[in-house]
Enzyme design. Structure first.
Site, PDB file in Angstrom:
ATOM      1  N   ARG A  39       0.521  -1.048   0.224  1.00 43.55           N
ATOM      2  CA  ARG A  39       0.404  -0.243  -0.027  1.00 43.55           C
ATOM      3  C   ARG A  39       0.831   1.136  -0.522  1.00 43.55           C
ATOM      4  O   ARG A  39       0.379   2.299   0.087  1.00 43.55           O
ATOM      5  CB  ARG A  39      -0.936   0.042   1.207  1.00 43.55           C
ATOM      6  CG  ARG A  39      -1.699  -0.585   1.137  1.00 43.55           C
ATOM      7  CD  ARG A  39      -3.477  -1.069   2.289  1.00 43.55           C
ATOM      8  NE  ARG A  39      -3.618  -1.947   2.219  1.00 43.55           N
ATOM      9  CZ  ARG A  39      -4.784  -3.367   2.155  1.00 43.55           C
ATOM     10  NH1 ARG A  39      -3.630  -3.215   3.522  1.00 43.55           N
ATOM     11  NH2 ARG A  39      -5.052  -4.477   2.321  1.00 43.55           N
ATOM     12  N   ASP A  72      -2.866 -11.350   4.164  1.00 46.85           N
ATOM     13  CA  ASP A  72      -3.128  -9.926   3.550  1.00 46.85           C
ATOM     14  C   ASP A  72      -4.712  -9.328   2.728  1.00 46.85           C
ATOM     15  O   ASP A  72      -6.198  -9.430   2.867  1.00 46.85           O
ATOM     16  CB  ASP A  72      -2.728  -8.820   2.735  1.00 46.85           C
ATOM     17  CG  ASP A  72      -3.327  -7.104   2.841  1.00 46.85           C
ATOM     18  OD1 ASP A  72      -2.869  -6.581   3.462  1.00 46.85           O
ATOM     19  OD2 ASP A  72      -4.183  -6.992   1.902  1.00 46.85           O
ATOM     20  N   THR A  73      -5.173 -10.274   2.272  1.00 43.56           N
ATOM     21  CA  THR A  73      -6.223 -10.037   0.994  1.00 43.56           C
ATOM     22  C   THR A  73      -7.449 -10.590   1.164  1.00 43.56           C
ATOM     23  O   THR A  73      -8.743  -9.425   1.444  1.00 43.56           O
ATOM     24  CB  THR A  73      -6.075 -10.894  -0.105  1.00 43.56           C
ATOM     25  OG1 THR A  73      -4.223 -10.860  -1.091  1.00 43.56           O
ATOM     26  CG2 THR A  73      -7.196 -10.582  -1.156  1.00 43.56           C
ATOM     27  N   CYS A  89      -5.810 -16.237  -8.992  1.00 44.28           N
ATOM     28  CA  CYS A  89      -4.601 -16.087  -7.801  1.00 44.28           C
ATOM     29  C   CYS A  89      -5.182 -17.991  -7.408  1.00 44.28           C
ATOM     30  O   CYS A  89      -5.780 -19.007  -7.596  1.00 44.28           O
ATOM     31  CB  CYS A  89      -6.345 -15.874  -7.028  1.00 44.28           C
ATOM     32  SG  CYS A  89      -5.242 -15.749  -4.961  1.00 44.28           S
ATOM     33  N   LEU A  90      -3.608 -18.514  -6.709  1.00 44.56           N
ATOM     34  CA  LEU A  90      -3.354 -19.878  -6.426  1.00 44.56           C
ATOM     35  C   LEU A  90      -4.408 -20.393  -4.851  1.00 44.56           C
ATOM     36  O   LEU A  90      -4.334 -21.053  -4.725  1.00 44.56           O
ATOM     37  CB  LEU A  90      -1.905 -19.778  -6.318  1.00 44.56           C
ATOM     38  CG  LEU A  90      -1.712 -21.322  -5.756  1.00 44.56           C
ATOM     39  CD1 LEU A  90      -1.748 -21.821  -6.548  1.00 44.56           C
ATOM     40  CD2 LEU A  90      -0.082 -20.866  -4.852  1.00 44.56           C
ATOM     41  N   GLY A  91      -4.502 -19.293  -4.175  1.00 46.55           N
ATOM     42  CA  GLY A  91      -5.011 -18.974  -3.196  1.00 46.55           C
ATOM     43  C   GLY A  91      -6.317 -19.078  -2.962  1.00 46.55           C
ATOM     44  O   GLY A  91      -7.218 -18.763  -1.582  1.00 46.55           O
TER      45      GLY A  91
END
Length: 402
Positions: A179, A244-245, A350-352
Site C-alpha cells: 500500500r 492480507d487479501t 489467484c493460487l489461494g
C-alpha cells in the site's frame, strides 16, 4: 494538468489523460464502491500521469484479453524499461511469465487444491471462533483492527509453521509492501519479509516440520532443486498474499451486511445461501489491482503501447461492468451467475482462491450464528486505504449482548 505534462509520454493522446491516484486519490480513500461507477465512464483504457504514469484498464473483457497475452503484457517488471514500482524481490510465480510460470505453479498447486484446503477447515473454524469469542461480550469492535487483520494472518502463519508472536510486525511489513506509494518504502518492507523468510528457511532446513516452508525445501523445478532465490521468492509471495487479501475482502463483506440488515437477515434465516452470497459480494466488492509491463511496442484495443509502459488491471471496476453484468450495482444473493475477476484471470489466477473462499465462508457462518444482528456504529465516517489492495481503515461494528 499542465504541471503533469512531464509525466505524459509523447505517444499518449491527451484526450486519454485523466488523474487517478491508486494509493491516495479520493476514488479509493472515500468510498471506492461508490466511486467506481464514475470511473467506469472514463475511456476503456486511459492514462494517468500520477505515480510515475501508467495506463488503467476500466473494462472486464479488455482486461481479461490483455491478461491472455503475457508475451506482450508481461508479469515480469524487468521486461519493462520504466518499471518504476518494484519490490526488489522476484515474487514467484507472480512475477514470472509462461512457460516458466506453469512449472513454478505446479509446485504449489497441490498445497492449495480444493482437497488440500478442505483439510484445513477445522483449523480455520477454530480461528474464527476464537476471534469472534474475543469480542462477543463487548457488544462492539473495530472489525478491521480486532478481527479481520488477525484472522487470515494467523491461519497462514500456522500453515507456514511460523510462531504468532510477531504477527503485528508482519502485518505492518505486508501493509507497507502493498500500500505504500513510495517505491523505496515498499521495497524496504519486502526486503524485511525476504530476510525473515531466508532466516526461517535456514532454520527449517535443520529441523523440517509439517508446514509449507518445509514442503518447499523438498520440491524441484524442472528436475533440479529449487535455488535459494526461488525459495525466498515463492515464500515471500505466499507470505504477503496470505496475510492480507482476505482482510480486505472480509471487511468489505461485513461493511455491506452491517449497512443492509435485510441481506443480513436473509443469511441468518438461510445460511445455505452463504456461499452464493459471498460470491456475489466478492463480485461487487473486488479490491485488488495488479500491474502488467509492456515488453514490446504494440497496438492493443486501438491504443499504442510502448515498451516500458505500465498497465494497471483494476479489478474493483470489473465486477460492476455493465457490458458484462446485468444491474451490476445491485447485490443479489440469488444471481444465477456472479461473474467477476476478483481472483484474477488468465494463467496467473489467484493460487489461494480456494483457501480465501473457505476462510470467508467459515467466518461468516460462525459470526452470524453468534451475532445475528449487527450494524455500523452510529456516526461512523468511513475512510479507506488504496494501493494494490483496497481496504477500510477502520470498521466500527455494534451489536446487542445477550
Amino acid at each position: 494538468m499542465s504541471n503533469m505534462a512531464a509525466f505524459i509520454p509523447d505517444h499518449v493522446p491527451h484526450p486519454l489523460v485523466y488523474d487517478f491516484d491508486m494509493y491516495s486519490g479520493p476514488e479509493v480513500t472515500r468510498q471506492p464502491v461508490d466511486a467506481a461507477p464514475a470511473l467506469m465512464k472514463r475511456p476503456d483504457i486511459y492514462f494517468t500521469p500520477l505515480n510515475g504514469g501508467h495506463w488503467v484498464v476500466t473494462r472486464q473483457k479488455i482486461a481479461v484479453d490483455l491478461l491472455q497475452l503475457p508475451e506482450i503484457f508481461s508479469s515480469d517488471p524487468t521486461k519493462a524499461d520504466k518499471a518504476l514500482v518494484t519490490t526488489g524481490i522476484r515474487r514467484i510465480p507472480l512475477d514470472v511469465d509462461p512457460p516458466a510460470h506453469a512449472s513454478y505453479r505446479k509446485i504449489l498447486n497441490g498445497l492449495f487444491s480444493p482437497k488440500a484446503v478442505a483439510k484445513m477447515q477445522d483449523m480455520v473454524r477454530q480461528q474464527a471462533q476464537m476471534l469472534i469469542d474475543n469480542v462477543l461480550s463487548e457488544g462492539r469492535c473495530d472489525f478491521v483492527a480486532d478481527v479481520a487483520q488477525y484472522y487470515p494472518s494467523e491461519i497462514f502463519l500456522k500453515l507456514l509453521g511460523i510462531p504468532l508472536d510477531q504477527c503485528g510486525t508482519f502485518m505492518d511489513w505486508v501493509d507497507s509492501a502493498i500500500r505504500s506509494a513510495d517505491p523505496a518504502i515498499a521495497r524496504e518492507a519486502s526486503v524485511r519479509v525476504a530476510d525473515f523468510i531466508a532466516q526461517t528457511l535456514a532454520e527449517r532446513k535443520k529441523a523440517p516440520g509439517d508446514d509449507i516452508l518445509s514442503h518447499l525445501l523438498l520440491q524441484n523445478y524442472d528436475g533440479r532443486p529449487l535455488e535459494q532465490e526461488e525459495l525466498v521468492g515463492i515464500s515471500v509471495l505466499l507470505f504477503i498474499g496470505g496475510l492480507d487479501t482476505v482482510v480486505a475482502l472480509l471487511s468489505f463483506v461485513m461493511l455491506y451486511l452491517a449497512e443492509h440488515p435485510g441481506h443480513q437477515r436473509e443469511l441468518v434465516d438461510n445460511p445455505e445461501l452463504i456461499p452464493d452470497a459471498l460470491e456475489e459480494m466478492i463480485r461487487r466488492f473486488s479490491i485488488s489491482a495488479i500491474f502488467r509491463y509492456v515488453a514490446e511496442d504494440t497496438c492493443f484495443s486501438n491504443i499504442e503501447f510502448k515498451k516500458g509502459d505500465r498497465v494497471l488491471i483494476q479489478h474493483f471496476l470489473y465486477g460492476i461492468d455493465d457490458r458484462e453484468i446485468d444491474n451490476p450495482l445491485e447485490v443479489d444473493f440469488h444471481r444465477p451467475v456472479s461473474r467477476h475477476t476478483a481472483f484474477g484471470a488468465g494463467p496467473h489466477r489467484c493460487l489461494g482462491s480456494h483457501l480465501a473462499r473457505l476462510e470467508l465462508r467459515v467466518f461468516l457462518a460462525e459470526w452470524l450464528q453468534r451475532i445475528p444482528e449487527f450494524s455500523l456504529a452510529t456516526g461512523t465516517n468511513l475512510s479507506f486505504r488504496g494501493g494494490k489492495v483496497i481496504q477500510p481503515v477502520t470498521l466500527p461494528l455494534t451489536w446487542a449482548c445477550s
